[in-house]
Scaffold this active site. Structure first.
Site, PDB file in Angstrom:
ATOM      1  N   ARG A 296       0.850  -1.201   0.000  1.00 54.29           N
ATOM      2  CA  ARG A 296       0.000   0.000   0.000  1.00 54.29           C
ATOM      3  C   ARG A 296       0.881   1.245   0.000  1.00 54.29           C
ATOM      4  O   ARG A 296       2.097   1.150   0.238  1.00 54.29           O
ATOM      5  CB  ARG A 296      -0.956   0.006   1.189  1.00 54.29           C
ATOM      6  CG  ARG A 296      -0.322  -0.304   2.513  1.00 54.29           C
ATOM      7  CD  ARG A 296      -1.364  -0.411   3.600  1.00 54.29           C
ATOM      8  NE  ARG A 296      -0.831  -1.097   4.753  1.00 54.29           N
ATOM      9  CZ  ARG A 296      -1.086  -0.767   5.998  1.00 54.29           C
ATOM     10  NH1 ARG A 296      -1.875   0.260   6.249  1.00 54.29           N
ATOM     11  NH2 ARG A 296      -0.581  -1.445   7.000  1.00 54.29           N
ATOM     12  N   LYS A 299       4.285   2.393   2.207  1.00 58.30           N
ATOM     13  CA  LYS A 299       4.745   1.290   3.063  1.00 58.30           C
ATOM     14  C   LYS A 299       5.934   0.597   2.393  1.00 58.30           C
ATOM     15  O   LYS A 299       6.306   0.914   1.280  1.00 58.30           O
ATOM     16  CB  LYS A 299       3.598   0.299   3.334  1.00 58.30           C
ATOM     17  CG  LYS A 299       2.450   0.884   4.112  1.00 58.30           C
ATOM     18  CD  LYS A 299       2.728   1.171   5.588  1.00 58.30           C
ATOM     19  CE  LYS A 299       3.253   0.078   6.415  1.00 58.30           C
ATOM     20  NZ  LYS A 299       2.401  -0.407   7.475  1.00 58.30           N
ATOM     21  N   ASP A 302       7.850  -5.697   0.066  1.00 56.17           N
ATOM     22  CA  ASP A 302       7.728  -7.007   0.730  1.00 56.17           C
ATOM     23  C   ASP A 302       7.501  -8.067  -0.356  1.00 56.17           C
ATOM     24  O   ASP A 302       6.621  -7.915  -1.211  1.00 56.17           O
ATOM     25  CB  ASP A 302       6.528  -6.942   1.704  1.00 56.17           C
ATOM     26  CG  ASP A 302       6.226  -8.273   2.398  1.00 56.17           C
ATOM     27  OD1 ASP A 302       6.699  -9.334   1.932  1.00 56.17           O
ATOM     28  OD2 ASP A 302       5.489  -8.245   3.397  1.00 56.17           O
TER      29      ASP A 302
HETATM   30  C1  LIG Z   1      -6.532 -15.809   0.133  1.00 55.64           C
HETATM   31  C2  LIG Z   1      -6.226 -14.963   1.283  1.00 55.64           C
HETATM   32  C3  LIG Z   1      -6.583 -15.457   2.617  1.00 55.64           C
HETATM   33  C4  LIG Z   1      -5.658 -13.786   1.068  1.00 55.64           C
HETATM   34  C5  LIG Z   1      -5.246 -12.849   2.087  1.00 55.64           C
HETATM   35  C6  LIG Z   1      -4.716 -11.659   1.406  1.00 55.64           C
HETATM   36  C7  LIG Z   1      -4.303 -10.620   2.383  1.00 55.64           C
HETATM   37  C8  LIG Z   1      -5.343  -9.780   3.007  1.00 55.64           C
HETATM   38  C9  LIG Z   1      -2.989 -10.465   2.576  1.00 55.64           C
HETATM   39  C10 LIG Z   1      -2.400  -9.439   3.416  1.00 55.64           C
HETATM   40  C11 LIG Z   1      -1.611 -10.074   4.463  1.00 55.64           C
HETATM   41  C12 LIG Z   1      -0.640  -9.212   5.177  1.00 55.64           C
HETATM   42  C13 LIG Z   1       0.602  -9.875   5.641  1.00 55.64           C
HETATM   43  C14 LIG Z   1      -0.883  -7.956   5.442  1.00 55.64           C
HETATM   44  C15 LIG Z   1       0.146  -7.210   6.181  1.00 55.64           C
HETATM   45  O1  LIG Z   1      -0.316  -6.028   6.593  1.00 55.64           O
HETATM   46  P1  LIG Z   1       0.766  -5.107   7.268  1.00 55.64           P
HETATM   47  O2  LIG Z   1       0.131  -3.847   7.713  1.00 55.64           O
HETATM   48  O3  LIG Z   1       1.519  -5.865   8.307  1.00 55.64           O
HETATM   49  O4  LIG Z   1       1.800  -4.914   6.080  1.00 55.64           O
HETATM   50  P2  LIG Z   1       2.019  -3.706   5.071  1.00 55.64           P
HETATM   51  O5  LIG Z   1       2.824  -2.724   5.803  1.00 55.64           O
HETATM   52  O6  LIG Z   1       2.777  -4.345   3.947  1.00 55.64           O
HETATM   53  O7  LIG Z   1       0.665  -3.208   4.654  1.00 55.64           O
HETATM   54 ZN   LIG Z   2       4.910 -10.249   3.350  1.00 56.18          ZN
END
Ligand SMILES: CC(C)=CCC/C(C)=C/CC/C(C)=C/COP(=O)(O)OP(=O)(O)O
Ligand SMILES: [Zn+2]
Length: 421
Positions: A296, A299, A302
């Site tokens: 997003r 950020k 990854d």
């Molecule tokens: C099929 C299925 C179940 C799909 C799920 C897809 C999904 C919602 C993935 C996101 C997972 C994730 C590690 C988010 C991290 O948010 P964060 O805030 O820790 O990381 P950021 O800083 O990269 O946003």
């Molecule tokens: Zn990841």
């Protein structure tokens, strides 16, 4: 999408590919007013901007030190990491994943299969099958572990794991499609999304995608199940172009954007979202410096977004809109920053430890950069095959998160079973 023609999109696509993203220039009509403004613009550093400096330095160090090295995927090396839990008890730091057992099985089976079709041998398939059915005596819907309640996201991982067990006789015909269908209907919420469990559970684009994927894979996707779902998913697109978890209230995020666009593809409705903004959002996820994707705005890069965002780009590509990312640069991030010869398995970014989740999604993202996918059946826009030769990984179906061949085989099998609904 309104009245934007494909030609216009292709033109914008070419601009984005040239990485000349449209920039927004703020011009004050009265320059003196701007200069005398009491508001001074200062860029404050935040925790994330400081962390990014470190990530940038780590990536640049790796790019510099590997400048003249031809790096390939260390497949045999990563295999050691994936074989480990079938020969040993899981390390104790993985105890927290007790409620995610189908997930671990799916990640491991999928990664092995992607690297070499023969690496997921029959003995391991039998163990996967036994473990999944042991935790759900009714043979569907499935839960995270013994004695737990059925959960939609775990059912998705269980079905995907079982789809990879093609050498276990009767494995597929034992899945209780009728029970899964009735249960899916009971999860439908008043806003037409699906919640993750009957008693408790969130209702968002993630759980809704899981419901659509499970139903499509099992050939139980009825009009009743689909009623209103398109509107729910379209409502999750934000002003940025990506999608959030819930309609009208969320920040666009790579994981949810994958879920919403893959869900719309299953419904054959991807063209109804704002494709132009989605393409811009995809392109904006990749940074010129790190070369990988963030999930997003503002950020950090990854490796797992190589799939979550890469698959969205592939969906745009197979639906005829073109590609909006630099695949060569993404390959470089994966090969040089997500793997290290010191430890098997793939990781989020330099400095992080490998894990099964990142191993799978980094590998799937890599596969999507290698293969040119094409739609195989006119009536089934999600049935894809690869047209590429000379690759390191098997082609992935970007809707279901599985090797393309396994999806086709599983769905073909399910479509020969009697209707349950
Ligand atoms: C099929 C299925 C179940 C799909 C799920 C897809 C999904 C919602 C993935 C996101 C997972 C994730 C590690 C988010 C991290 O948010 P964060 O805030 O820790 O990381 P950021 O800083 O990269 O946003
Ligand atoms: Zn990841």
């Amino acid at each position: 999408m309104g009245d934007l023609s494909l030609k216009t999109i292709k033109f914008i696509n070419a601009q984005l590919l040239g990485r000349k993203r449209p920039t927004i220039e703020v011009v004050a009509e009265d320059q003196t007013a701007l200069e005398s403004s009491p508001v001074s613009m200062t860029f404050l550093s935040t925790e994330t901007t400081e962390e990014r400096e470190q990530v940038l330095a780590d990536c640049q160090d790796l790019y510099e030190s590997l400048k003249n090295t031809e790096v390939t995927l260390l497949k045999e090396f990563h295999k050691k990491y994936l074989d480990y839990p079938f020969n040993n008890a899981l390390p104790k730091q993985m105890k927290a994943l007790d409620a995610s057992q189908p997930w671990i099985l799916y990640w491991i089976a999928c990664s092995l299969r992607l690297m070499d079709k023969t690496w997921l041998g029959e003995p391991v398939q039998r163990k996967i099958y036994a473990k999944i059915f042991a935790a759900s005596l009714e043979k569907g819907p499935f839960c995270g572990g013994m004695g737990q309640d059925p959960h939609l996201v775990c059912t998705y991982a269980a079905i995907n794991s079982l789809a990879l067990c093609d050498s276990v006789d009767d494995c597929w015909s034992q899945i209780n499609r009728q029970a899964i269908y009735d249960w899916l209907l009971s999860l439908k919420c008043s806003n037409s999304g699906f919640k993750t469990g009957v008693a408790v559970g969130e209702c968002d684009s993630r759980s809704t995608y899981c419901a659509l994927s499970v139903a499509k894979m099992l050939n139980i996707l009825t009009t009743e199940l689909c009623e209103g779902v398109e509107g729910f998913l379209l409502g999750c697109q934000t002003y940025e172009g990506g999608f959030g978890a819930c309609p009208q209230e969320d920040e666009a995020h790579g994981g949810y954007t994958f879920c919403a666009t893959a869900g719309l593809s299953i419904l054959n409705s991807l063209h109804k979202c704002n494709i132009l903004r989605l393409a811009e959002w995809c392109s904006a996820r990749q940074t010129a410096e790190e070369k990988g994707f963030s999930g997003r705005s503002n950020k950090l890069v990854d490796g797992c977004y190589s799939y979550w965002v890469g698959a969205v780009n592939s969906l745009l590509e197979i639906h005829g809109y073109g590609s909006f990312i630099d695949k060569g640069a993404l390959q470089e991030y994966i090969l040089k920053c997500c793997q290290s010869s010191e430890r098997p398995g793939l990781r989020d970014k330099p400095g992080k430890s490998p894990d099964y989740y990142h191993t799978t999604y980094v590998l799937m993202g890599f596969s999507l950069t290698e293969h040119l996918l094409e739609v195989t059946k006119q009536t089934e826009p999600i049935s894809v095959k690869s047209t590429t030769n000379g690759f390191q990984l098997e082609p992935v179906n970007p809707v279901f998160g599985l090797p393309a061949e396994d999806v086709t085989k599983f769905i073909d099998f399910m479509s020969q079973l009697p209707q349950v609904c």
